[in-house]
Design an enzyme around this catalytic site. Sequence first.
Site, mmCIF file in Angstrom:
data_model
loop_
_atom_site.group_PDB
_atom_site.id
_atom_site.type_symbol
_atom_site.label_atom_id
_atom_site.label_comp_id
_atom_site.label_asym_id
_atom_site.label_seq_id
_atom_site.Cartn_x
_atom_site.Cartn_y
_atom_site.Cartn_z
ATOM 1 N N GLU A 166 0.863 -1.183 0.000
ATOM 2 C CA GLU A 166 0.000 0.000 0.000
ATOM 3 C C GLU A 166 0.898 1.231 0.000
ATOM 4 O OE1 GLU A 166 -2.708 0.201 3.263
ATOM 5 O OE2 GLU A 166 -3.720 -1.659 2.743
ATOM 6 N N ASP A 221 -5.688 9.910 9.544
ATOM 7 C CA ASP A 221 -4.323 9.505 9.872
ATOM 8 C C ASP A 221 -3.880 10.049 11.221
ATOM 9 O OD1 ASP A 221 -4.070 8.208 7.439
ATOM 10 O OD2 ASP A 221 -3.416 10.024 6.410
#
EC number: 4.2.1.20
Length: 278
Positions: free
Chosen positions: A50, A61
């Site tokens: 990824e 995040d």
Amino acid sequence: MTTRLDTRFADLKKEGRAALVTFLMCGDPDLETSLAIMKALPKAGADVIEIGMPFTDPMADGPAIQAAGLRALKAGTTLKKTLDVVRNFRKGEAATPVVLMGYYNPIFIYGVDRFLVDAKEAGVDGLIVVDLPPEEDEELCLPALKAGVNFIRLATPTTDDKRLPAVLANTSGFVYYVSITGITGAAAADDKQVGEAVARIKRHTQLPVCVGFGIRTPEAAARIARHCEGAVVGSALVDALRGTLDAEGKAGPNTVSAVTDLVAALAQGVHGVKPVSA
């Protein structure tokens, strides 16, 4: 149409083992180092790669990946340059699936149709776009599927049985189960809760399920891998990379090896257990 992700998970099922899925931000700390790390990941033991698409407002995040995104943006990383990194990686590696993960805004600005043509040509296999719900599948998900690019959807501890069919409807490649509620890197995954959640998802789909968020060590990765087709590790790798940077955030002599050494240890943990579903 069979994609690299389909092939990789089918092969792993035959081998009776789970996948190690690694996440790193493209362009962190610079594009050259990012490509060098990416090229070294398959040999170190990564089964699926990824790559983060840096964005100025990464709401899902945690601090580590936010900082990685800022370093990447400072180094001049754009979506076009991210695709260039994948294209260069593909020159020497045809089998390992590459999934781009991030937010819709950079893709929207790039232009969806143009992005899908360029991503497919570069060798991108799948997309994880965290801020596009199923209700907006026409924006990117359905065009991606038509272009032969897998669209991977997130399921979370709060995704109930009523919501799950909508989440899974146009998902392909694999399902990404977020093992904790909150931001990346915030807590440790509970393998008992993960086992129950994966079993519930499996009642709704035959797709592989990969589990991420809260997996930082080979031991934790091995525990989680027993319950699913793949363990995703991101923040721990980003932290390992960050620990090698100088005061200006530049790569050091051991930046690549710090990441690949941890990947090798994680791979040993994940590959040493037989998933319940195998």
